[in-house]
Design an enzyme around this catalytic site. Sequence first.
Site, PDB file in Angstrom:
ATOM      1  N   VAL A  58      -4.465  -3.443   1.543  1.00 53.81           N
ATOM      2  CA  VAL A  58      -3.891  -2.957   1.705  1.00 53.81           C
ATOM      3  C   VAL A  58      -3.461  -1.923   0.085  1.00 53.81           C
ATOM      4  O   VAL A  58      -4.087  -2.317  -0.337  1.00 53.81           O
ATOM      5  CB  VAL A  58      -2.779  -3.958   1.581  1.00 53.81           C
ATOM      6  CG1 VAL A  58      -2.425  -4.469   1.020  1.00 53.81           C
ATOM      7  CG2 VAL A  58      -1.687  -2.728   2.512  1.00 53.81           C
ATOM      8  N   CYS A  59      -3.253  -0.572   0.515  1.00 50.21           N
ATOM      9  CA  CYS A  59      -2.935  -0.048  -0.814  1.00 50.21           C
ATOM     10  C   CYS A  59      -1.590   0.352  -0.152  1.00 50.21           C
ATOM     11  O   CYS A  59      -0.612   0.026   1.172  1.00 50.21           O
ATOM     12  CB  CYS A  59      -3.664   1.261  -0.772  1.00 50.21           C
ATOM     13  SG  CYS A  59      -4.167   2.240   0.579  1.00 50.21           S
ATOM     14  N   ARG A  60      -1.183   2.701  -0.428  1.00 48.75           N
ATOM     15  CA  ARG A  60       0.082   2.888  -0.349  1.00 48.75           C
ATOM     16  C   ARG A  60       0.391   3.175   1.178  1.00 48.75           C
ATOM     17  O   ARG A  60       1.279   2.609   2.586  1.00 48.75           O
ATOM     18  CB  ARG A  60       0.718   3.592  -1.184  1.00 48.75           C
ATOM     19  CG  ARG A  60       1.429   4.110  -0.795  1.00 48.75           C
ATOM     20  CD  ARG A  60       2.256   5.464  -2.019  1.00 48.75           C
ATOM     21  NE  ARG A  60       3.922   5.979  -1.641  1.00 48.75           N
ATOM     22  CZ  ARG A  60       4.005   7.192  -0.695  1.00 48.75           C
ATOM     23  NH1 ARG A  60       3.081   7.827  -0.081  1.00 48.75           N
ATOM     24  NH2 ARG A  60       5.524   6.837  -0.531  1.00 48.75           N
ATOM     25  N   GLY A  62      -2.896   4.095   3.469  1.00 50.09           N
ATOM     26  CA  GLY A  62      -4.684   3.430   3.611  1.00 50.09           C
ATOM     27  C   GLY A  62      -5.808   3.959   3.604  1.00 50.09           C
ATOM     28  O   GLY A  62      -6.941   3.939   3.651  1.00 50.09           O
ATOM     29  N   MET A  86       1.134  -0.219   2.411  1.00 49.28           N
ATOM     30  CA  MET A  86       2.724  -0.707   2.817  1.00 49.28           C
ATOM     31  C   MET A  86       3.659   0.438   3.351  1.00 49.28           C
ATOM     32  O   MET A  86       5.003  -0.260   3.168  1.00 49.28           O
ATOM     33  CB  MET A  86       2.492  -1.306   1.105  1.00 49.28           C
ATOM     34  CG  MET A  86       1.629  -1.714   0.599  1.00 49.28           C
ATOM     35  SD  MET A  86       1.966  -3.969   1.004  1.00 49.28           S
ATOM     36  CE  MET A  86       3.602  -3.819   1.018  1.00 49.28           C
TER      37      MET A  86
END
Length: 107
Positions: A58-60, A62, A86
């Site tokens: 996961v990141c902010r 994708g 996220m």
Amino acid sequence: MNVPETPVHAVPDDAFLLDVREPEEWVAGHAPGAVHIPLFDLPARVAEVPEDVTVYVVCRVGGRSAQATAWLNQLGRKAVNVAGGMMAWAAADRPMAAENGQPPYVA
């Protein structure tokens, strides 16, 4: 880039969740139990990523996690990108924690 992806609601509660965001993003808010390895540090710290379980990345939103997912899969790991990152996690009211004593948010 074609990488496996899953929606946030399909990420198991006991999943190995790898957060590849920057430190200031992590501090502001992250999934409880996630492992934080910024994307830039991942090649040097890949030994911390298990080889025998599915890794949800996961990141902010994708993009960075898609890069990490593709790279991990090239190494033979089983990695899946968390769609929407996220931002989607928070929108789905999945649990979040912060490291700064403030209410968690997606930075």
